[in-house]
Design an enzyme around this catalytic site. Structure first.
Site, short mmCIF file in Angstrom:
data_model
loop_
_atom_site.label_atom_id
_atom_site.label_comp_id
_atom_site.label_asym_id
_atom_site.label_seq_id
_atom_site.Cartn_x
_atom_site.Cartn_y
_atom_site.Cartn_z
N HIS A 1 0.84 -1.20 0.00
CA HIS A 1 0.00 0.00 0.00
C HIS A 1 0.88 1.26 0.00
O HIS A 1 1.06 1.89 -1.04
CB HIS A 1 -0.93 -0.06 1.22
N HIS B 1 -2.10 -0.28 -11.78
CA HIS B 1 -2.98 0.08 -10.67
C HIS B 1 -4.25 -0.75 -10.76
O HIS B 1 -4.73 -1.03 -11.86
CB HIS B 1 -3.34 1.57 -10.74
N ASP C 1 3.16 6.57 -7.47
CA ASP C 1 4.44 6.30 -6.80
C ASP C 1 5.64 6.37 -7.72
O ASP C 1 6.78 6.30 -7.25
CB ASP C 1 4.39 4.93 -6.13
N1 CMC Z 1 5.07 -4.64 -14.01
C1 CMC Z 1 4.95 -5.68 -14.87
N2 CMC Z 1 3.80 -6.33 -15.08
C2 CMC Z 1 2.73 -5.94 -14.40
C3 CMC Z 1 2.78 -4.86 -13.48
C4 CMC Z 1 4.02 -4.21 -13.31
N3 CMC Z 1 4.13 -3.17 -12.47
N4 CMC Z 1 1.58 -4.68 -12.93
C5 CMC Z 1 0.77 -5.61 -13.46
N5 CMC Z 1 1.48 -6.36 -14.37
C6 CMC Z 1 0.96 -7.44 -15.21
C7 CMC Z 1 0.74 -8.70 -14.41
O1 CMC Z 1 1.88 -9.52 -14.43
C8 CMC Z 1 -0.43 -9.31 -15.14
O2 CMC Z 1 0.07 -9.88 -16.33
P1 CMC Z 1 -0.55 -11.28 -16.88
O3 CMC Z 1 -1.96 -10.95 -17.25
O4 CMC Z 1 0.31 -11.64 -18.02
O5 CMC Z 1 -0.46 -12.24 -15.73
C9 CMC Z 1 -1.27 -8.12 -15.55
O6 CMC Z 1 -0.34 -7.02 -15.67
C10 CMC Z 1 -2.36 -7.75 -14.53
O7 CMC Z 1 -1.74 -7.59 -13.24
P2 CMC Z 1 -2.47 -7.84 -11.84
O8 CMC Z 1 -1.44 -8.22 -10.84
O9 CMC Z 1 -3.64 -8.75 -12.04
O10 CMC Z 1 -3.03 -6.40 -11.50
P3 CMC Z 1 -3.60 -5.93 -10.08
O11 CMC Z 1 -4.68 -4.96 -10.36
O12 CMC Z 1 -3.93 -7.08 -9.20
O13 CMC Z 1 -2.34 -5.21 -9.42
C11 CMC Z 1 -0.81 -3.54 -8.76
C12 CMC Z 1 -2.21 -3.84 -9.32
C13 CMC Z 1 -0.70 -2.05 -8.48
C14 CMC Z 1 -0.61 -4.29 -7.44
C15 CMC Z 1 0.25 -3.99 -9.80
O14 CMC Z 1 0.07 -3.28 -11.00
C16 CMC Z 1 1.66 -3.84 -9.28
O15 CMC Z 1 2.18 -4.75 -8.62
N6 CMC Z 1 2.34 -2.69 -9.59
C17 CMC Z 1 3.67 -2.44 -9.07
C18 CMC Z 1 3.58 -1.95 -7.61
C19 CMC Z 1 3.10 -0.52 -7.51
O16 CMC Z 1 3.56 0.35 -8.24
N7 CMC Z 1 2.16 -0.27 -6.58
C20 CMC Z 1 1.64 1.08 -6.34
C21 CMC Z 1 0.17 1.18 -6.61
S1 CMC Z 1 -0.40 2.90 -6.59
C22 CMC Z 1 -0.40 3.31 -4.89
C23 CMC Z 1 -1.74 3.10 -4.22
O17 CMC Z 1 -2.75 3.62 -4.72
O18 CMC Z 1 -1.76 2.41 -3.15
#
Ligand code: CMC
Length: 421
Positions: free
Chosen positions: A262, A301, A357
């Protein structure tokens, strides 16, 4: 076309029509047709836990509005105390209201001496400042026992003022403690961000932050002030729903924010950029992300499937800051990463864009904050948002949070004496 859905229980043939209101359906109708059959919704990804008038987020188009006002306009024209007033009371204040509000916040910034001398001093010398802040906020409830009277509007207002006023003081005290530096008292002559920067960095009364740095701090606080029903806001609401006092509820928000999923991603971005090390290594890093080696931190996100509107504003603020104090060497790597990722089909097809971020850590680092303070800065900014949701919840007279579970454990079995196991 009817704005409703019909659900049929195929075991009995019974149906129920549920109206769609404001994009949602009322779970009470489901409960009537199917008592004891629960929605299985881990992470509450499909559940609206409340109706709320505080912030509107449209992840498809990249929109964030506080009480209807676009985040871009607020970041450009407003101040953090004014945004706090807007979030909590729903309207931009008149000049007289704002003057009174700022005066109140300015005159409630002190923390009890016992905090510094007995509570903070009791921690280990290398305690994480987020641990100190979380404990400090919880500890405040013991200094203001009257805060338990949460249904008194004036009393609520007094605690809201205290929390917004004291968070920077607690945060700076945590930092100074971790550095072994003497604590600096809040200076009422300064505005909110200047006062905080001085409490953080002043040595011998000589520190005077540049106007561009104060502006960046103001913008960052505003951008973090609210984001709907995120993890820490939900934690605040869950604890607040038991009618605990607001200090205890906000301490729960701090605790949730502490986690790396988070509040900690901006720190992870700095670590990633440092690890990449040079402009030339960007292409091979992106290639390894695509192979599944690691994630591109600061990208993607759960809600935004378009550019995070906060990232656009932060990127501009970063350029302003670097114009004054010189460029953070990691900026070139970040810009190249963004350029390469936004042109790459892997990121385009998954709709992965920079989030809040991606650039904020670079600014924090340039301002002189150590990485373990990044989440603390987020907490100061988010406090009015947590309080706005808490206040809204109390006014709505909402029910205690008590979700159901789908039980998957053992069936009934008899206790086995130790000698028979
Ligand atoms: N880099 C590479 N691939 C990614 C990334 C990333 N940062 N984020 C998502 N993907 C890929 C993921 O591997 C998946 O690919 P596939 O369909 O081939 O398996 C696809 O995109 C969908 O990802 P997801 O994990 O299902 O997406 P989610 O909505 O569950 O996760 C997230 C959202 C923010 C946790 C994720 O994008 C992530 O881990 N980002 C990096 C960490 C980050 O920057 N976090 C800050 C969020 S903003 C602050 C806040 O509001 O709290």
């Amino acid at each position: 076309m009817a704005e409703s859905i019909t659900i049929t229980d195929n075991r009995t043939g019974n149906s129920i029509e549920i109206p769609i209101v404001s994009g949602g359906v009322d779970a009470a109708a489901w409960r009537k047709l199917l008592p004891g059959i629960w929605f299985h919704d881990p992470g509450m990804a499909t559940t609206a836990v409340t109706s709320s008038a505080v912030a509107e987020i449209d992840g498809e188009t990249g929109i964030l509005r506080y009480r209807g006002y676009p985040i871009e306009q607020l970041a450009e024209q407003s101040t953090f105390p004014e945004v706090a007033h807007l979030l909590i009371y729903g309207e931009l204040p008149t000049q007289a209201e704002l003057d009174e509000w700022v005066d109140l916040i300015t005159h409630h910034t002190f923390i009890h001496e016992n905090f510094r001398k007995r509570i903070y001093d009791a921690f280990h010398y290398d305690a994480h400042p987020m641990g100190l802040l979380t404990s400090g906020v919880a500890g405040l409830s013991t200094f203001y026992p009257e805060a338990k009277d949460i249904f008194d509007t004036e009393n609520r207002r007094a605690q809201i003022v205290r929390l917004i006023a004291k968070m920077p003081t607690l945060a700076a005290a945590a930092y100074r403690f971790s550095r072994g530096l003497p604590f600096i008292f809040p200076d009422n002559a300064n505005d909110y961000p200047t006062r905080f920067l001085k409490m953080m960095f002043d040595v011998g009364g000589e520190y005077e932050p540049d106007e561009a740095l104060v502006r960046a701090m103001r913008v960052l606080f505003i951008l973090h002030a609210d984001h709907g029903q995120n993890c820490s806001t939900t934690a605040t609401r869950v604890v607040g729903s038991s009618h605990a006092d607001p200090y205890t509820a906000i301490a729960a928000g701090c605790a949730a924010l502490y986690g790396p999923l988070h509040g900690g991603a901006n720190e992870a971005v700095i670590n990633m950029l440092t690890q990449i090390g040079s402009y030339e290594e960007v292409d091979s890093f992106i290639a390894s992300v695509k192979r599944g080696g690691h994630r591109l931190m600061g990208f993607g996100h759960r809600v935004y499937k378009n550019y995070d509107p906060r990232a656009v504003i932060i990127k501009k603020a970063a350029h302003d800051v670097f114009g004054v104090i010189g460029k953070n060497p990691l900026l070139d790597i970040a810009l190249k990463l963004e350029e390469v990722a936004l042109a790459d089909d892997y990121f385009i097809s998954r709709r992965l864009y920079p989030n809040v971020d991606f650039y904020s850590g670079l600014i924090y680092q340039a301002l002189g904050f150590p990485t373990n303070m990044f989440t603390v800065l987020f907490a100061i900014g988010r406090t009015p948002g947590w309080l706005a949701h808490w206040n809204e919840m109390i006014e709505q007279n909402s029910r205690i949070y008590r979700p159901r579970q789908v039980y998957t454990g053992s069936e009934l079995r008899d206790y086995v004496p130790m000698e028979d196991r």
